[in-house]
Design a protein around this motif. Structure first.
Motif, PDB file in Angstrom:
ATOM      1  N   LYS A 211       0.837  -1.209   0.000  1.00 22.03           N
ATOM      2  CA  LYS A 211       0.000   0.000   0.000  1.00 22.03           C
ATOM      3  C   LYS A 211       0.868   1.254   0.000  1.00 22.03           C
ATOM      4  CE  LYS A 211      -3.858  -2.143   2.499  1.00 22.03           C
ATOM      5  NZ  LYS A 211      -4.575  -2.194   3.806  1.00 22.03           N
ATOM      6  N   ALA A 212       1.947   1.222   0.781  1.00 21.54           N
ATOM      7  CA  ALA A 212       2.832   2.387   0.868  1.00 21.54           C
ATOM      8  C   ALA A 212       3.502   2.676  -0.471  1.00 21.54           C
ATOM      9  CB  ALA A 212       3.884   2.157   1.945  1.00 21.54           C
ATOM     10  N   VAL A 213       3.894   1.606  -1.187  1.00 24.97           N
ATOM     11  CA  VAL A 213       4.523   1.795  -2.495  1.00 24.97           C
ATOM     12  C   VAL A 213       3.527   2.396  -3.471  1.00 24.97           C
ATOM     13  CG1 VAL A 213       5.539   0.606  -4.482  1.00 24.97           C
ATOM     14  CG2 VAL A 213       6.223  -0.033  -2.172  1.00 24.97           C
ATOM     15  N   LEU A 214       2.284   1.914  -3.457  1.00 23.14           N
ATOM     16  CA  LEU A 214       1.261   2.449  -4.358  1.00 23.14           C
ATOM     17  C   LEU A 214       1.003   3.924  -4.085  1.00 23.14           C
ATOM     18  CD1 LEU A 214      -1.600  -0.167  -4.902  1.00 23.14           C
ATOM     19  CD2 LEU A 214      -0.107   0.868  -6.597  1.00 23.14           C
ATOM     20  N   SER A 215       0.994   4.283  -2.815  1.00 20.74           N
ATOM     21  CA  SER A 215       0.791   5.701  -2.466  1.00 20.74           C
ATOM     22  C   SER A 215       1.992   6.532  -2.878  1.00 20.74           C
ATOM     23  CB  SER A 215       0.556   5.844  -0.958  1.00 20.74           C
ATOM     24  OG  SER A 215      -0.594   5.138  -0.573  1.00 20.74           O
ATOM     25  N   GLY A 216       3.188   5.999  -2.627  1.00 20.54           N
ATOM     26  CA  GLY A 216       4.407   6.752  -2.890  1.00 20.54           C
ATOM     27  C   GLY A 216       4.697   6.927  -4.362  1.00 20.54           C
ATOM     28  N   ILE A 217       4.240   5.986  -5.176  1.00 13.71           N
ATOM     29  CA  ILE A 217       4.591   6.017  -6.593  1.00 13.71           C
ATOM     30  C   ILE A 217       3.906   7.166  -7.314  1.00 13.71           C
ATOM     31  CG2 ILE A 217       2.790   4.590  -7.637  1.00 13.71           C
ATOM     32  CD1 ILE A 217       6.574   4.183  -8.131  1.00 13.71           C
TER      33      ILE A 217
ATOM     34  N   LEU B 197      23.866   6.096 -11.323  1.00 17.76           N
ATOM     35  CA  LEU B 197      22.438   5.965 -11.087  1.00 17.76           C
ATOM     36  C   LEU B 197      21.891   7.230 -10.415  1.00 17.76           C
ATOM     37  CD1 LEU B 197      20.314   3.749 -11.568  1.00 17.76           C
ATOM     38  CD2 LEU B 197      20.685   3.001  -9.223  1.00 17.76           C
ATOM     39  N   PRO B 198      21.744   8.308 -11.164  1.00 20.52           N
ATOM     40  CA  PRO B 198      21.213   9.540 -10.561  1.00 20.52           C
ATOM     41  C   PRO B 198      19.738   9.357 -10.208  1.00 20.52           C
ATOM     42  CG  PRO B 198      21.385   9.777 -12.941  1.00 20.52           C
ATOM     43  CD  PRO B 198      21.997   8.449 -12.605  1.00 20.52           C
ATOM     44  N   LEU B 199      19.393   9.699  -8.987  1.00 13.85           N
ATOM     45  CA  LEU B 199      18.008   9.558  -8.534  1.00 13.85           C
ATOM     46  C   LEU B 199      17.410  10.938  -8.284  1.00 13.85           C
ATOM     47  CD1 LEU B 199      18.329   6.537  -6.066  1.00 13.85           C
ATOM     48  CD2 LEU B 199      17.615   6.510  -8.466  1.00 13.85           C
ATOM     49  N   LYS B 200      16.140  11.067  -8.636  1.00 13.85           N
ATOM     50  CA  LYS B 200      15.441  12.347  -8.561  1.00 13.85           C
ATOM     51  C   LYS B 200      14.742  12.455  -7.206  1.00 13.85           C
ATOM     52  CE  LYS B 200      11.906  12.432 -11.170  1.00 13.85           C
ATOM     53  NZ  LYS B 200      11.078  12.382 -12.379  1.00 13.85           N
ATOM     54  N   HIS B 201      15.365  13.189  -6.268  1.00 12.79           N
ATOM     55  CA  HIS B 201      14.802  13.370  -4.921  1.00 12.79           C
ATOM     56  C   HIS B 201      14.174  12.073  -4.418  1.00 12.79           C
ATOM     57  CE1 HIS B 201      15.428  17.595  -5.710  1.00 12.79           C
ATOM     58  NE2 HIS B 201      14.600  17.557  -6.741  1.00 12.79           N
ATOM     59  N   PRO B 202      14.965  11.024  -4.300  1.00 13.34           N
ATOM     60  CA  PRO B 202      14.376   9.694  -4.048  1.00 13.34           C
ATOM     61  C   PRO B 202      13.597   9.609  -2.740  1.00 13.34           C
ATOM     62  CG  PRO B 202      16.749   9.668  -3.667  1.00 13.34           C
ATOM     63  CD  PRO B 202      16.442  10.982  -4.301  1.00 13.34           C
TER      64      PRO B 202
ATOM     65  N   LYS C 200       3.894  10.181  -6.429  1.00 15.73           N
ATOM     66  CA  LYS C 200       4.707  11.390  -6.337  1.00 15.73           C
ATOM     67  C   LYS C 200       5.746  11.421  -7.454  1.00 15.73           C
ATOM     68  CE  LYS C 200       4.178  11.228  -1.309  1.00 15.73           C
ATOM     69  NZ  LYS C 200       4.853  11.047  -0.015  1.00 15.73           N
ATOM     70  N   GLU C 201       6.168  12.626  -7.798  1.00 12.08           N
ATOM     71  CA  GLU C 201       7.148  12.802  -8.870  1.00 12.08           C
ATOM     72  C   GLU C 201       8.559  12.579  -8.323  1.00 12.08           C
ATOM     73  OE1 GLU C 201       6.620  13.345 -12.163  1.00 12.08           O
ATOM     74  OE2 GLU C 201       4.528  12.926 -11.650  1.00 12.08           O
ATOM     75  N   GLN C 202       8.791  11.404  -7.801  1.00  9.93           N
ATOM     76  CA  GLN C 202      10.089  11.071  -7.220  1.00  9.93           C
ATOM     77  C   GLN C 202      10.458   9.647  -7.599  1.00  9.93           C
ATOM     78  OE1 GLN C 202       8.542  12.190  -3.110  1.00  9.93           O
ATOM     79  NE2 GLN C 202      10.706  12.680  -2.878  1.00  9.93           N
TER      80      GLN C 202
END
Length: 439
Positions: free
Chosen positions: A22-28, A183-188, A30-32
């Motif tokens: 559930k947390a992954v679904l909510s977090g995904i 592996l640049p990550l965008k405000h992970p 976001k533009e991160q």
């Protein structure tokens, strides 16, 4: 979305999403980019496959998502889960040991999702077999293991080849992972469920057996006799040790299969299938089986040779006590070996009986069919063949697995000789197919 998720859960025979999923679904949303840290067996595959699915657009007829994994077994298992979800989107697998020509044919009509190992995906990218312009989502599953196995150059090449990524999802079952420069990550966004899961996992017992001599094999033999017919994975550190232990156990009357990375693909498939379908309850293996093998109801993990790091220890143990099931970890120690510092020093010691009684043979034996998906053979064909031609009943047929060019079917051991006699000259779909006891 809720209705779609409910349908997927029903297809997977899962009652509900867990808190991590559930947390992954909510977090995904976001533009991160997302880093997911969660224990082996906690449901990470579904956690990232749902965001992958919801990112796919039906009107785009090109590959939109790529999932990179450290082993072919993990790739195949993720593919299997995705297919069970019944999404309507095409998926294909690319991995070493699989014929490249078959994969190239599968890639001509671009699948929506490609799952693969770093080496083979890098090969296809260099050859131009994979179109990358529509790939927006990249999943690096067990990414720490890929780096650990020496895939750094290939991983860097893959990431560098995907010019239009809008989101990356990285998963790992370990905390201490250094992010590579490529592996640049965008405000992970970082979701860690490791501590929670460790606290919750009271269903994992850890015990030890101490040999009074250097003969650990005798202690292992007696331990397996005590365990009986419950499933167990025995971990060794090297391929040579795996084969030696497996052969010596077999000589003592313990039926088992061994499994390591130097085996031919058919032999690997056969070994895993026999363990999965209950033909044998013992699998002797290297740490290649510490990740990616989703085999339910493994009751015992036995460290015949002590793990070389805490990370390996954690991943080995993750094969049991999965998804609220219970399990037992056993460390075998010779008189000159000591428990590593990351293991509880006060664990219970198992008392072994003086007289060892061999476990009974299992109910099943595995048949090998020299035909598979590419021959237009499926599970229904094999079931029908066994019912009609081999005089078997439904209860005499166990787990069936169909690969590209071969298949395996578990049948009742007591009826196997007669079944083989009856099907000797029979045909499947008007084709003469070699059928024999799987080696």
């Amino acid at each position: 979305m809720k209705e779609k998720i409910q349908t997927i859960l029903e297809n997977l025979q899962i009652k509900s999403l867990n808190e991590m999923q559930k947390a992954v679904l909510s977090g995904i949303e976001k533009e991160q980019d997302l880093i997911l840290l969660s224990a082996t067996g906690s449901g990470k595959t579904l956690a990232f496959l749902l965001p992958v699915l919801f990112a796919l657009q039906k009107e785009i007829k090109q590959t939109q998502a790529m999932i990179v994994v450290p082993s072919r077994e993990l790739a195949l298992q993720i593919e299997q889960v995705f297919k069970k979800m019944q999404t309507g989107f095409k998926v294909t697998c690319c991995y070493g040991g699989h014929k490249r020509e078959i994969e190239e044919n599968n890639l001509i009509e671009s699948p929506a999702v490609i799952i693969g190992t770093p080496g083979r995906l890098g090969d296809h990218l260099r050859r131009g077999s994979i179109r990358t312009e529509a790939i927006r989502l990249l999943v690096l599953d067990e990414f720490d293991k890929s780096l650990e196995l020496g895939f750094l150059t290939e991983m860097e090449f893959i990431v560098g080849s995907l010019k239009h990524l809008s989101k990356k999802i990285l998963t790992s079952a370990t905390e201490a992972v250094e992010m590579p420069d490529f592996l640049p990550l965008k405000h992970p966004q970082r979701l860690s469920f490791l501590t929670e899961e460790a606290e919750k996992n009271n269903s994992l017992d850890v015990k030890k057996v101490v040999a009074d001599s250097e003969n650990k094999l005798d202690i292992l033999f007696r331990l397996l006799c005590k365990i009986g017919n419950r499933s167990a994975i025995i971990f060794c550190n090297h391929r040579e040790a795996v084969e030696r232990v497996s052969n010596q156990l077999y000589e003592k009357g313990i039926y088992n299969e061994f499994y390591h990375g130097a085996m031919e693909q058919r032999d690997r498939d056969s070994a895993l299938n026999k363990f999965r379908n209950g033909t044998v309850n013992i699998l002797v293996t290297t740490d290649i089986a510490a990740r990616g093998l989703d085999i339910p109801n493994i009751r015992y993990i036995i460290h015949y040779q002590l793990p070389q790091t805490q990370d390996i220890y954690t991943h080995r143990n993750g094969r049991t006590a999965r998804m609220d099931a219970s399990g037992t970890v056993v460390l075998l120690l010779s008189s000159v070996e000591y428990l590593p510092p990351y293991v509880d020093q006060d664990m219970e010691e198992i008392a072994l009986p003086e007289k060892a009684v061999l476990p009974e043979r299992t109910k099943w034996v595995t048949l090998f069919f020299a035909a598979g998906k590419k021959d237009k053979v499926n599970k229904i064909d094999i079931v029908g063949f066994l019912l009609q031609k081999a005089a078997l009943k439904k209860e005499d047929i166990g787990l069936i697995e169909v690969k590209d060019f071969h298949s395996f079917a578990a049948i009742n051991r007591l009826k196997s000789s007669n079944a083989l006699r009856l099907i000797k000259d029979q045909r499947i779909k008007n084709k003469k197919v070699k059928v024999e006891i799987a080696k």
